[in-house]
Design an enzyme around this catalytic site. Structure first.
Site, short mmCIF file in Angstrom:
data_model
loop_
_atom_site.label_atom_id
_atom_site.label_comp_id
_atom_site.label_asym_id
_atom_site.label_seq_id
_atom_site.Cartn_x
_atom_site.Cartn_y
_atom_site.Cartn_z
N HIS A 1 -53.71 55.63 30.93
CA HIS A 1 -54.24 56.95 30.56
C HIS A 1 -55.66 56.88 30.00
CE1 HIS A 1 -50.81 59.41 31.48
NE2 HIS A 1 -50.00 58.60 30.81
N GLU B 1 -54.60 55.35 23.80
CA GLU B 1 -54.85 55.98 25.10
C GLU B 1 -54.30 57.40 25.21
OE1 GLU B 1 -52.93 54.58 28.56
OE2 GLU B 1 -50.93 54.91 27.77
N ASN B 2 -53.45 57.83 24.27
CA ASN B 2 -52.89 59.18 24.29
C ASN B 2 -53.35 60.01 23.10
OD1 ASN B 2 -50.19 57.34 25.33
ND2 ASN B 2 -50.99 58.93 26.68
N ASP C 1 -48.53 53.64 20.31
CA ASP C 1 -49.33 54.69 20.95
C ASP C 1 -49.45 55.95 20.09
OD1 ASP C 1 -48.01 52.89 22.81
OD2 ASP C 1 -48.96 54.04 24.40
N HIS D 1 -43.28 54.34 24.98
CA HIS D 1 -43.16 55.18 23.79
C HIS D 1 -41.77 55.15 23.18
CE1 HIS D 1 -46.73 57.97 25.19
NE2 HIS D 1 -47.00 56.67 25.26
N HIS E 1 -49.41 46.57 28.41
CA HIS E 1 -49.08 47.97 28.66
C HIS E 1 -48.31 48.04 29.98
CE1 HIS E 1 -49.88 52.17 27.58
NE2 HIS E 1 -49.99 52.42 28.87
#
Length: 261
Positions: free
Chosen positions: A69, A40-41, A8, A176, A149
């Site tokens: 997200h 996505e982040n 990520d 994460h 995910h």
């Protein structure tokens, strides 16, 4: 085939680190057939925009996966509709923008990439196991990588075992936090429950510590700011037999960078 999957990407610090480190990774490991990253982040720590997706593709990323997200930036809805290389979890209900499956091709090599989301401690979605079955029934590709995910380690391991021998790799994202359990299962599926993240590790899962600590201590909403210290790129390199689709090796990688971003 050799595939690089990058954990990520967290905000601008993660993107800048990726731009600095990716050429070195290509030099160290030799050319990758495909580079995939969870993005996505990548926009301020929450969601993605068209500008940032284009930036990441311009760095050499072939496909961006995501998770819960992906919906944090309204702009991403249109990007999902227009850009087949940006995926959202395939097991969101029908009618959601975008898709959760694509096939990459380069120099005669083909890799199917699938994005799924878990249901334990996660937003409500359709069953990822049954959705995996449906997707696998529709493809003739031998080499298949799944970004699962999910929050719970048990659910990630269960998915890897469920797809053992049917997918080339099942890589976990979302927490994460890098895990030390990368292996190739008996049926030839490479797995790791979480590849980690690309961004600042000096705080709390990519965020400066003050916001998360305030929320834990008070139970009240708090503003989260992207962490800029102890930058690291984390991911895995997966070697796959082109003919059989079986993974031969999965190797975890970590590269450190300078603070900032």
């Amino acid at each position: 085939m050799r595939v690089l999957f990058i954990g990520d990407i967290i905000g601008r610090p993660g993107r800048k680190l990726l731009s600095r480190v990716l050429p070195e990774l290509k030099h160290h490991y030799g050319p990758f057939d495909f580079c995939i990253a969870n993005g996505e982040n990548s926009a301020g720590g929450f969601g993605i925009t068209k500008k940032i997706a284009d930036e990441l593709f311009g760095l050499g990323i072939d496909c961006l996966t995501s998770g819960n997200h992906i919906w944090d930036k309204r702009e991403s809805y249109g990007v999902l509709q227009e850009e087949s290389r940006l995926l959202r979890p395939a097991n969101y209900p029908p009618g959601c923008p975008g898709g959760g499956w694509t096939t990459l091709e380069r120099f005669g090599k083909r890799l199917a990439v699938c994005n799924l989301q878990g249901r334990v401690f996660m937003p409500a979605t359709d069953c990822p196991f049954r959705e995996a079955d449906r997707l696998l029934e529709r493809t003739e590709e031998r080499c298949i990588l799944v970004d699962f995910h999910a929050e719970a380690t048990s659910e990630k391991i269960a998915m890897a075992r469920y797809l053992d021998g049917r997918a080339s790799a099942v890589v976990g994202t979302h927490t994460h936090v890098r895990t030390d359990d990368a292996e190739v299962l008996p049926g030839g599926t490479a797995m790791i429950t979480d590849v980690g993240m690309t961004g600042g590790h000096g705080g709390v899962i990519g965020m400066e510590p003050e916001g998360p600590l305030s929320r834990f201590l008070s139970g009240m909403p708090a503003k989260f700011e992207v962490e800029r210290h102890d930058l690291r790129l984390q991911g895995v390199v997966v070697d796959i037999d082109d003919e059989t689709g079986r993974a031969m090796e999965i190797t975890g990688i970590t590269r450190r960078g300078e603070d900032g971003g």
